[in-house]
Motif scaffolding. Structure first.
Motif: not given
Length: 374
Positions: A87-112
């Motif tokens: 968005x606005x030309x800057x890379x923003x994390x939605x989620x990253x996953x390793x195995x069965x664990x994942x983390x979400x970006x700051x804008x998406x915390x708790x939404x998964x």
């Protein structure tokens, strides 16, 4: 870039390039259905095996926003996965996953959080999140693969013909567009009359191996009976029975092609020229490239047809070559724009055939000598 064409020798990896995109789409759309203990389909490099990660990365644009999605498979399970957007030309994390664990970006915390119980080693998080969360960005990315990315493989598109016939039966604008294009191509076709009726199956039409109970159920249901007549000056033919393979393919492709152009989808096609004359392929591509529509559509296809190597149709950065490299038989994909000393006035078709750009096999093979030694 509205269109890109990929050339290369047989066995150079052109079809594998398209297969890889279809592979990614299939896992995104269908991995949510995988059952516990069921492995994901994985096609590792022949020299590596299932123990080494097979990695897939793809960038795409939907609703005017760029996304980056990737995942890795190891031993037929997901080892890594990520989704970013710009968005606005800057890379923003939605989620990253390793195995069965994942983390979400700051804008998406708790939404998964709703995905934690359904995420399995044999399911992509993108597939799970699209079904069990309400994150708009995830839904947009998922719908790109389900609705906007269309993959055409010759010999496996009967549903395209069915779609085309339904469209011409119900949508006057689409039918007029198809007939106009067929007329401009000089096919002599004046009309295509499509009739769709419902009828009940007869016992003789059912396979003998079906159970009596299943046969009884099928015989109670009505199915669509589709007929299509191609009208010429003075006579008509049955489209599905009497017409040539080329005409059937052309009619079957036009409606989906128009739909892709109008709705801004991406069409990826292997061997676009299959069963079509060179001039028809040229006009199809020209139509796609030159047609002005409200939404941006894109065509990416492989071909052996050198008549399309034409700067009146493509820029140099739209012409690509696939070439097999090294002892591991990997594929190098490069554009004509990357090759030095290529002049605008060059005959690109002749240059390709003579091996000037690479990506063509057996140039030094002496066939006469081979035959004489048999």
């Amino acid at each position: 870039m509205k269109a890109a064409v990929v050339y290369g020798a047989n066995g150079s990896g052109k079809s594998n390039f398209i297969d890889a995109i279809a592979f990614v789409k299939n896992h995104i759309v269908n991995s949510i259905r995988n059952q516990p203990g069921q492995g994901m389909r994985q096609t590792p490099h022949k020299l590596d095996g299932f123990e080494k990660e097979s990695t897939y990365r793809i960038q795409f644009v939907t609703k005017g926003v760029r996304y980056v999605f990737g995942f890795s498979l190891k031993n037929m399970l997901v080892s890594e996965e990520y989704l970013y957007y710009f968005p606005n030309g800057r890379q923003t994390k939605i989620f990253e996953r390793s195995g069965e664990t994942f983390t979400s970006g700051n804008r998406f915390r708790g939404k998964f959080n709703t995905c934690k119980d359904v995420l399995k080693p044999n399911r992509l998080l993108l597939s799970c999140a699209a079904n069990f969360s309400t994150v708009e960005e995830v839904e947009d990315a998922f719908h790109f693969f389900t609705d906007e990315l269309v993959i055409y493989v010759p010999g496996n598109q009967d549903n395209w013909m069915k779609y085309s016939l339904y469209q011409m039966n119900t949508n006057g604008k689409v039918k007029n567009a198809v007939l106009t294009f067929l007329d401009e191509l000089g096919t002599g076709i004046r009309d295509i009359r499509v009739t769709i009726d419902q009828k009940q199956l007869e016992t003789s039409q059912l396979p003998p191996f079906l159970s009596d109970e299943f046969k009884s159920m099928l015989l109670q249901e009505k199915v669509d009976a589709i007929s299509a007549k191609v009208v010429y000056d003075g006579f008509e033919t049955d489209l599905l029975v009497e017409e040539s393979t080329g005409v059937r393919k052309l009619v079957g492709m036009l409606c989906p092609l128009i739909d892709i152009m109008i709705n801004g989808k991406v069409l990826i096609c292997d061997e676009l020229e299959s069963s079509l004359h060179e001039s028809l392929v040229f006009e199809l591509v020209k139509l796609f490239v030159n047609e002005q529509t409200e939404k941006f559509a894109q065509l990416i296809f492989t071909t052996h047809e050198t008549g399309l190597l034409n700067l009146d149709l493509f820029r140099r950065d739209q012409i690509w070559f696939a070439e097999m490299k090294g002892t591991d038989r990997s594929t190098d994909l490069f554009s004509l724009a990357e090759i030095r000393n290529v002049r605008k006035e060059d005959n690109y078709g002749r240059g390709y055939i003579t091996g000037k750009y690479g990506a063509i096999p057996m140039l030094n093979l002496d066939f006469a000598n081979v035959v004489s030694n048999m």
